[in-house]
Enzyme design. Structure first.
Site, short mmCIF file in Angstrom:
data_model
loop_
_atom_site.label_atom_id
_atom_site.label_comp_id
_atom_site.label_asym_id
_atom_site.label_seq_id
_atom_site.Cartn_x
_atom_site.Cartn_y
_atom_site.Cartn_z
N ASP A 12 0.99 -1.43 0.19
CA ASP A 12 -0.07 -0.14 -0.50
C ASP A 12 0.72 1.16 0.32
OD1 ASP A 12 -2.92 0.25 0.97
OD2 ASP A 12 -1.65 2.29 0.89
N THR A 102 -14.25 -4.03 -7.38
CA THR A 102 -15.13 -3.64 -8.18
C THR A 102 -15.34 -3.26 -9.51
OG1 THR A 102 -16.90 -4.77 -5.88
CG2 THR A 102 -18.16 -3.74 -8.02
N GLU A 127 -15.07 -10.43 -5.63
CA GLU A 127 -14.93 -10.30 -4.19
C GLU A 127 -16.34 -10.12 -3.95
OE1 GLU A 127 -12.21 -11.48 -1.95
OE2 GLU A 127 -13.82 -11.51 -1.13
N PHE A 128 -16.83 -11.50 -3.76
CA PHE A 128 -18.65 -11.13 -2.25
C PHE A 128 -17.99 -10.91 -0.59
CE2 PHE A 128 -18.20 -14.13 -6.15
CZ PHE A 128 -18.88 -12.95 -7.09
N LEU A 129 -17.47 -10.68 -0.24
CA LEU A 129 -16.53 -10.56 1.92
C LEU A 129 -17.74 -9.60 1.44
CD1 LEU A 129 -14.81 -8.89 3.13
CD2 LEU A 129 -13.52 -10.06 1.81
N ASN A 187 -24.49 -7.21 -6.65
CA ASN A 187 -24.69 -5.80 -5.71
C ASN A 187 -26.35 -5.20 -5.26
OD1 ASN A 187 -22.69 -6.88 -3.76
ND2 ASN A 187 -21.47 -5.13 -4.21
N CYS A 239 -20.30 0.07 -0.53
CA CYS A 239 -20.12 -0.94 -1.87
C CYS A 239 -21.72 -1.19 -2.25
CB CYS A 239 -20.25 -2.34 -1.29
SG CYS A 239 -19.02 -2.97 -0.18
N ARG A 309 -19.04 4.97 5.86
CA ARG A 309 -19.53 5.38 5.04
C ARG A 309 -20.76 5.27 4.31
NH1 ARG A 309 -15.03 2.07 1.52
NH2 ARG A 309 -15.70 0.49 3.27
#
Ligand code: UGA
Length: 429
Positions: A12, A102, A127-129, A187, A239, A309
């Protein structure tokens, strides 16, 4: 990935974040993550760095940066693009770059060309977490999806996920565009399901029905199912809200905006639930919240997360504060995050302090400790027995029996002072 036996370097450009991770502290609250982090750091399979050249020896590079909402609702891909720019010089020929972020459909094909110029390849692995369940959802997902250009890349991903695939979940191999779309479609579906039940809540309020009972009944149809039928203040987070907006923006670009026009309605239904709580608060306080003491329980967009958020809870707290109410807000984990974005609110570390002398209590994030609140014990801490259960998380009957003016979204019985129906089984969301 380290716990699956791989040698991992996490990169990062934020060196503070890297220092915190290297010291075994996750930069956000996620149940179990600090412990897993400590275990894997101790195993020597995991390290962190702010220097992209440390990625040079890797065979597989996951791109997992955020794609926040940009101007006009479209996804802002600048983090993704700059991460790939920084990675490019470190890419070895034959390496596989795997997108997790995404993104608007079509992004992967464009990035694949950039990667190909270095002799590397690109796959998309959405990713679906869920926050609050991140570890389990990663190590035991309900499906794994690869968007690949060739079978060889699927084989590389099979080797990466061998420890996960051994649990036997479905593995779907497809093209890049379909893999990108699987994520946004999932989503969008989840957001639509929540707004559907919240639309029913509006109708229930107007017609004297009970949305929680309705959700229980329709959910028994296996084609519908109980999950994500929890009516209340609606969805938030980093998300669902931005993904449905970015999806509409991309559909417009593709000339099929009409196909996703309904997502605009999904968004509006979701926002209206927040308006409804603000109006109901004023109603309960005799028409105006100005100068009144309101306790807000919950700031995170959902329990077991400190993410604020687009949080409905924080938004409602801020709106009431702006309308002149004395809002005291609390949350088991999200106060520091909330304070960073909304420093003007009065935050209280303990439930007792937040409740003290409140004339109205709002339950907006269904943390376990709030679900377990005892109506009789809570009575003696406040100065007015008014409560809005913004998550349909409490036992209406028990609160009414203890003398509270209990209100819940989409449950007209709670406004008319009649007995609640027998307890509704907790919805598994
Ligand atoms: C969501 C998806 O569920 C994940 O599959 C996806 O990987 C993730 O987004 C992502 O794109 O990264 P998350 O944002 O962590 O996960 O949270 P959810 O559990 O989906 O909840 C979203 C919001 O919907 C929360 O505010 C929650 O309170 C609300 N919600 C959920 C309801 O209002 N009612 C429900 O019945 C369920």
């Amino acid at each position: 990935m380290a716990s699956l036996g791989h040698d991992v370097v996490g990169i990062d450009r934020d060196s503070e974040r890297i220092a915190s991770l290297a010291a075994g502290r996750a930069p956000f609250f996620e149940p179990g993550l600090d412990r897993l982090l400590a275990e894997q750091l101790a195993s020597d399979r995991l390290r962190f760095s702010a220097d992209m050249s440390d990625a040079a020896s890797a065979e597989v590079h996951f791109l997992a940066v955020g794609t926040p909402q940009g101007p006009g609702g479209a996804a802002d891909l600048s983090h993704l693009e700059s991460a790939l720019d920084a990675l490019r010089p470190a890419l070895a020929s034959g390496a596989l770059v795997v997108g997790k972020s995404t993104v608007p459909v079509g992004t992967a094909a464009r990035l694949a060309e950039i990667v190909a110029a270095r002799g590397a390849r690109l796959a998309w692995n959405p990713e679906f977490l869920r926050e609050g369940h991140a570890i389990d959802d990663t190590l035991r997902p309900d499906r794994i999806v690869y968007g690949v250009v060739g079978e060889a890349d699927a084989a590389v991903l099979d080797a990466v996920y061998a420890g996960v695939l051994s649990h036997g979940m479905p593995r779907i191999v497809t093209d890049l565009a379909t893999a990108e779309l699987v994520k946004t479609a999932a989503n969008a579906f989840l957001a639509t399901k929540i707004s559907f039940i919240n639309a029913m809540a509006e109708v229930a309020e107007a017609s004297g029905a009970d949305v929680a009972r309705l959700a229980e009944a329709i959910g028994h149809d296996p084609r519908i199912g109980h999950r994500f039928l929890g009516a209340g203040v609606g969805f938030g987070g980093g998300c669902l809200p931005k993904d449905i907006r970015a999806f509409q923006a991309r559909a417009d670009e593709l000339g099929v905006g009409e196909a996703l026009a309904f997502l605009g309605e999904v968004d509006r239904i979701n926002q209206r639930r927040r308006d409804r709580v603000v109006t109901l608060a004023a109603e309960l306080l005799g028409g105006d919240v100005a100068g009144r003491r309101i306790a807000v329980l919950g700031l995170a967009f959902k329990p077991d997360s400190d993410d604020v958020r687009d949080s409905p809870a924080l938004d409602i707290a801020v709106r009431l504060h702006a309308a002149g109410a004395h809002v005291r807000a609390t949350d088991p984990h999200a106060i520091p995050a909330a304070r960073r974005v909304q420093p003007e609110l009065d935050y209280r570390d303990t439930l007792d302090e937040a409740l003290s002398r409140a004339e109205l209590v709002l339950l907006l994030t269904e943390w376990r400790e709030y679900r377990l609140l005892d109506p009789a014990a809570t009575r003696i801490r406040v100065s007015g027995l008014r409560l809005i259960d913004g998550r349909n998380a409490l036992d209406a009957e028990a609160w009414r029996a203890a003398g509270w003016d209990y209100r819940a979204l989409g449950r007209a019985f709670a406004s008319r002072g009649i007995a609640a129906p027998a307890a509704v089984g907790a919805l598994d969301v």
